[in-house]
Motif scaffolding. Structure first.
Motif, PDB file in Angstrom:
ATOM      1  N   ILE A 169     -45.896  -4.211 -29.523  1.00  0.00           N
ATOM      2  CA  ILE A 169     -44.851  -3.595 -30.364  1.00  0.00           C
ATOM      3  C   ILE A 169     -45.215  -2.154 -30.688  1.00  0.00           C
ATOM      4  O   ILE A 169     -44.378  -1.242 -30.597  1.00  0.00           O
ATOM      5  CB  ILE A 169     -44.671  -4.378 -31.688  1.00  0.00           C
ATOM      6  CG1 ILE A 169     -44.306  -5.852 -31.419  1.00  0.00           C
ATOM      7  CG2 ILE A 169     -43.618  -3.727 -32.579  1.00  0.00           C
ATOM      8  CD1 ILE A 169     -42.943  -6.087 -30.812  1.00  0.00           C
ATOM      9  N   VAL A 170     -46.477  -1.919 -31.020  1.00  0.00           N
ATOM     10  CA  VAL A 170     -46.923  -0.564 -31.372  1.00  0.00           C
ATOM     11  C   VAL A 170     -46.736   0.371 -30.172  1.00  0.00           C
ATOM     12  O   VAL A 170     -46.182   1.477 -30.291  1.00  0.00           O
ATOM     13  CB  VAL A 170     -48.397  -0.570 -31.844  1.00  0.00           C
ATOM     14  CG1 VAL A 170     -48.958   0.846 -31.937  1.00  0.00           C
ATOM     15  CG2 VAL A 170     -48.499  -1.262 -33.202  1.00  0.00           C
ATOM     16  N   ALA A 171     -47.127  -0.114 -28.962  1.00  0.00           N
ATOM     17  CA  ALA A 171     -47.036   0.721 -27.760  1.00  0.00           C
ATOM     18  C   ALA A 171     -45.579   1.030 -27.424  1.00  0.00           C
ATOM     19  O   ALA A 171     -45.257   2.134 -26.982  1.00  0.00           O
ATOM     20  CB  ALA A 171     -47.712   0.000 -26.584  1.00  0.00           C
ATOM     21  N   ALA A 172     -44.685   0.092 -27.689  1.00  0.00           N
ATOM     22  CA  ALA A 172     -43.283   0.263 -27.292  1.00  0.00           C
ATOM     23  C   ALA A 172     -42.497   1.147 -28.259  1.00  0.00           C
ATOM     24  O   ALA A 172     -41.374   1.547 -27.965  1.00  0.00           O
ATOM     25  CB  ALA A 172     -42.618  -1.110 -27.169  1.00  0.00           C
ATOM     26  N   ASN A 173     -43.087   1.458 -29.419  1.00  0.00           N
ATOM     27  CA  ASN A 173     -42.316   2.186 -30.436  1.00  0.00           C
ATOM     28  C   ASN A 173     -43.080   3.375 -31.026  1.00  0.00           C
ATOM     29  O   ASN A 173     -43.288   3.439 -32.250  1.00  0.00           O
ATOM     30  CB  ASN A 173     -41.911   1.224 -31.560  1.00  0.00           C
ATOM     31  CG  ASN A 173     -40.993   0.119 -31.092  1.00  0.00           C
ATOM     32  OD1 ASN A 173     -39.804   0.328 -30.868  1.00  0.00           O
ATOM     33  ND2 ASN A 173     -41.566  -1.062 -30.899  1.00  0.00           N
ATOM     34  N   PRO A 174     -43.449   4.349 -30.187  1.00  0.00           N
ATOM     35  CA  PRO A 174     -44.266   5.463 -30.699  1.00  0.00           C
ATOM     36  C   PRO A 174     -43.562   6.244 -31.819  1.00  0.00           C
ATOM     37  O   PRO A 174     -44.208   6.652 -32.784  1.00  0.00           O
ATOM     38  CB  PRO A 174     -44.481   6.344 -29.471  1.00  0.00           C
ATOM     39  CG  PRO A 174     -43.476   5.898 -28.458  1.00  0.00           C
ATOM     40  CD  PRO A 174     -43.144   4.480 -28.741  1.00  0.00           C
ATOM     41  N   ASP A 175     -42.225   6.406 -31.713  1.00  0.00           N
ATOM     42  CA  ASP A 175     -41.517   7.160 -32.760  1.00  0.00           C
ATOM     43  C   ASP A 175     -41.612   6.468 -34.117  1.00  0.00           C
ATOM     44  O   ASP A 175     -41.870   7.092 -35.150  1.00  0.00           O
ATOM     45  CB  ASP A 175     -40.047   7.336 -32.361  1.00  0.00           C
ATOM     46  CG  ASP A 175     -39.404   6.014 -31.918  1.00  0.00           C
ATOM     47  OD1 ASP A 175     -40.142   5.114 -31.449  1.00  0.00           O
ATOM     48  OD2 ASP A 175     -38.168   5.867 -32.070  1.00  0.00           O
ATOM     49  N   LYS A 176     -41.451   5.131 -34.111  1.00  0.00           N
ATOM     50  CA  LYS A 176     -41.529   4.374 -35.358  1.00  0.00           C
ATOM     51  C   LYS A 176     -42.946   4.406 -35.929  1.00  0.00           C
ATOM     52  O   LYS A 176     -43.135   4.404 -37.145  1.00  0.00           O
ATOM     53  CB  LYS A 176     -41.112   2.915 -35.110  1.00  0.00           C
ATOM     54  CG  LYS A 176     -39.635   2.781 -34.734  1.00  0.00           C
ATOM     55  CD  LYS A 176     -38.878   2.187 -35.891  1.00  0.00           C
ATOM     56  CE  LYS A 176     -37.378   2.130 -35.781  1.00  0.00           C
ATOM     57  NZ  LYS A 176     -36.719   2.104 -34.509  1.00  0.00           N
ATOM     58  N   VAL A 177     -43.952   4.439 -35.012  1.00  0.00           N
ATOM     59  CA  VAL A 177     -45.338   4.504 -35.471  1.00  0.00           C
ATOM     60  C   VAL A 177     -45.565   5.784 -36.266  1.00  0.00           C
ATOM     61  O   VAL A 177     -46.134   5.771 -37.367  1.00  0.00           O
ATOM     62  CB  VAL A 177     -46.320   4.407 -34.278  1.00  0.00           C
ATOM     63  CG1 VAL A 177     -47.747   4.679 -34.734  1.00  0.00           C
ATOM     64  CG2 VAL A 177     -46.218   3.048 -33.599  1.00  0.00           C
ATOM     65  N   ALA A 178     -45.009   6.885 -35.740  1.00  0.00           N
ATOM     66  CA  ALA A 178     -45.159   8.166 -36.436  1.00  0.00           C
ATOM     67  C   ALA A 178     -44.474   8.106 -37.799  1.00  0.00           C
ATOM     68  O   ALA A 178     -45.031   8.530 -38.816  1.00  0.00           O
ATOM     69  CB  ALA A 178     -44.549   9.284 -35.580  1.00  0.00           C
ATOM     70  N   ALA A 198     -54.059  -2.034 -40.060  1.00  0.00           N
ATOM     71  CA  ALA A 198     -55.208  -1.419 -39.410  1.00  0.00           C
ATOM     72  C   ALA A 198     -54.753  -0.511 -38.257  1.00  0.00           C
ATOM     73  O   ALA A 198     -55.159   0.651 -38.167  1.00  0.00           O
ATOM     74  CB  ALA A 198     -56.155  -2.504 -38.889  1.00  0.00           C
ATOM     75  N   LYS A 199     -53.853  -1.043 -37.429  1.00  0.00           N
ATOM     76  CA  LYS A 199     -53.422  -0.276 -36.238  1.00  0.00           C
ATOM     77  C   LYS A 199     -52.616   0.961 -36.621  1.00  0.00           C
ATOM     78  O   LYS A 199     -52.676   1.985 -35.971  1.00  0.00           O
ATOM     79  CB  LYS A 199     -52.540  -1.153 -35.330  1.00  0.00           C
ATOM     80  CG  LYS A 199     -53.195  -2.422 -34.866  1.00  0.00           C
ATOM     81  CD  LYS A 199     -53.801  -2.290 -33.484  1.00  0.00           C
ATOM     82  CE  LYS A 199     -54.607  -3.554 -33.225  1.00  0.00           C
ATOM     83  NZ  LYS A 199     -55.410  -3.491 -32.011  1.00  0.00           N
ATOM     84  N   LEU A 200     -51.807   0.841 -37.659  1.00  0.00           N
ATOM     85  CA  LEU A 200     -50.944   1.961 -38.040  1.00  0.00           C
ATOM     86  C   LEU A 200     -51.640   2.919 -38.996  1.00  0.00           C
ATOM     87  O   LEU A 200     -51.112   3.981 -39.316  1.00  0.00           O
ATOM     88  CB  LEU A 200     -49.667   1.435 -38.713  1.00  0.00           C
ATOM     89  CG  LEU A 200     -48.752   0.560 -37.846  1.00  0.00           C
ATOM     90  CD1 LEU A 200     -47.614  -0.014 -38.678  1.00  0.00           C
ATOM     91  CD2 LEU A 200     -48.180   1.356 -36.672  1.00  0.00           C
TER      92      LEU A 200
END
Ligand code: ADP
Ligand code: MG
Length: 490
Positions: free
Chosen positions: A441-450, A485-487
């Protein structure tokens, strides 16, 4: 008790605040196979005049014989109302004419009732309790019924109810709002149903209320009351009080005065109407019924009945709070019906009481209400619900999956533990598997991660995605921790 009404209970009039004062006379049909003074059946329904003995029809020379079961039930009710039990009481004739009263009088109790003063503790809201005084409880006969809708020019009389035993339970004028009055009747009904002395079925007329209403300025002496006869639902009791109090306030504020009278509530029109001016006790020419000896029994008889009483709602509520750590409110909801309380205890025994209460009240009651079902007809048994609570407790399933599982058990039935196995509903606690889902999920959504780094509330969206991709089976705590942790969210 209720010496000073809370400001919220006062009614605003055009010229200031008013306080409503209410006292109730409840007629409760005694649970008994036979009538008060005859062996005729009390069964509901049946053909008109099917259940009528010569005594009920008042044939000349017939003699009433007291039914011990009704006496027993009245004493048990008195004990349930924490009331004085009178070892000697007297049956009086209350004389009046009515086509459906063939005797020309009702056998009742007047000066010496079987039960004297008592009290009932009533929960009005989540954190308000009042104590309502009981003035007396007496035994009396019900009348028959006139039927005016069977024939265009004639009225008929059905004596099936004639002679059925009623308990009249008279409260003190201790109630100060329609809410209090409704809560009082509800509580009284609960106590009667626990005791099994009246089924409390208001639709069938087993429980009827005469509601006495007066108004006054706060702190003033009681005003003149009107009595609203035979109100037959708890909702109507509330409505009748509201409109009657308003009517009286209107009259008083216009400079008029209240005539003491008997009124009827018309739910369709939302108003009360005068029926007759209030009769006084002397109008009835009460005198002891010469056909009946005073009713006497000894204290040992009363003590034996006291020893056989079931656990009553107040005691049960206190025990639920102490044993299962429930809030008074939740405990109150659960003890309102004996069957709900029993159901809850089967679920709670040996488990987390609060979790059990939560599932019974929020999920089960919610679902039952939606379907209009009583607890007796619940498709999910207490054992099944207990198994679901266990599966959450030991971490086998998440709360979210538990709701799906509940739905499956509700519609299809089955053993919850086996259903979890068969349908692969087990919660994934294996961090490796969850981490894989999180990474995807994290890899597929870089904009949302930011965005999430700026706005930590975005975390919820990620949790949702991971739960979706794992079919709701990922352990929510593990998902949360890993995502944070990941974010890089604190
Ligand atoms: P009766 O037998 O004539 O109906 P009671 O004195 O037995 O009269 O009272 C009947 C009911 O009226 C009781 O429930 C009592 O609490 C209630 N009551 C008495 N006075 C008032 C009042 N001023 N306002 C409201 N209710 C009242
Ligand atoms: Mg009365």
């Amino acid at each position: 008790m209720n010496a000073h009404a809370k400001p919220s209970k006062l009614i605003k009039g055009a010229t200031g605040d008013w306080e409503v004062v209410i006292g109730m006379e409840i007629h409760a049909q005694v649970t008994s196979e036979a009538k008060l003074f005859s062996g005729a059946s009390t069964a509901f329904g049946g053909e008109a005049n099917d259940h009528v003995s010569f005594v009920d029809a008042a044939m000349p020379g017939m003699l009433p014989v007291i039914n011990e079961e009704c006496v027993r039930q009245a004493i048990r009710t008195g004990l349930g109302l924490n009331a004085q039990i009178n070892l000697t009481s007297v049956f009086d004739r209350k004389n009046y004419f009515y086509p459906d009263l063939p005797q020309g009088y009702q056998i009742s109790q007047y000066k010496s009732p079987i039960v004297g003063e008592g009290e009932v503790v009533v929960d009005v809201g989540p954190d308000e309790q009042i104590t309502v005084g009981i003035e007396r409880l007496h035994l009396e006969q019900d009348a028959g019924k006139s039927l005016h809708d069977q024939h265009p020019t004639m009225s008929f009389v059905d004596l099936n109810r004639s002679g059925v035993a009623l308990m009249e339970i008279v409260s003190r004028p201790d109630l100060r709002s329609s809410e209090e009055a409704k809560a009082y009747v509800t509580k009284l009904r609960t106590i009667l149903r626990y005791l099994g002395t009246c089924d409390g079925d208001m639709e069938k007329g087993s429980l009827r209320a005469d509601v006495n209403v007066s108004v006054r300025r706060p702190g003033e002496p009681f005003g003149t009351r009107c009595e609203i006869k035979n109100v037959n639902s708890i909702r109507f009791i509330g409505q009748a009080i509201e409109v009657e109090a308003r009517r009286q306030i209107g009259i008083l504020e216009d400079g008029g005065r209240i005539d003491q009278e008997t009124r009827l509530f018309d739910p369709g029109k939302g108003e009360t109407r005068s029926m007759r001016s209030k009769e006084e006790a002397h109008d009835y020419r009460y005198f002891p019924d010469p056909d009946l000896l005073p009713l006497t029994f000894d204290q040992a008889y009363v003590d034996a009945l006291a020893a056989g009483l079931p656990e009553l709602p107040d005691a049960k509520k206190a025990r639920f709070i102490a044993t299962y750590g429930l809030s008074p409110y939740d405990a109150g909801v659960l003890v309102a019906e004996r069957s709900s309380a029993d159901f809850f205890e089967t679920v709670a025994r040996g488990r987390d009481g609060k979790a059990a209460a939560n599932w019974v009240i929020n999920e089960l009651f919610g679902r039952l209400n939606k379907q209009g079902l009583g607890i007796e007809r619940s498709p999910v048994s207490a054992d099944q619900l207990g198994a679901i609570v266990d599966l959450i407790g030991d971490g086998t399933i998440s709360g979210k999956i538990a709701k799906d599982l509940f739905e499956i058990v509700w519609t299809e039935g089955g053993d919850p533990r086996r259903l979890v196995e068969e349908r692969g509903l087990k919660q994934v606690t294996d961090t490796g598997a969850i981490e894989k889902a999180v990474d995807e999920i994290v890899a597929a959504n870089p904009d949302k991660v930011a965005q999430a780094r700026e706005k930590p509330t975005m975390l919820g969206w990620f949790v949702g995605q991971v739960m979706k991709s794992t079919g709701g089976k990922a352990n929510p705590q593990a998902v949360n921790a890993l995502l944070k942790a990941k974010l890089g969210i604190e």
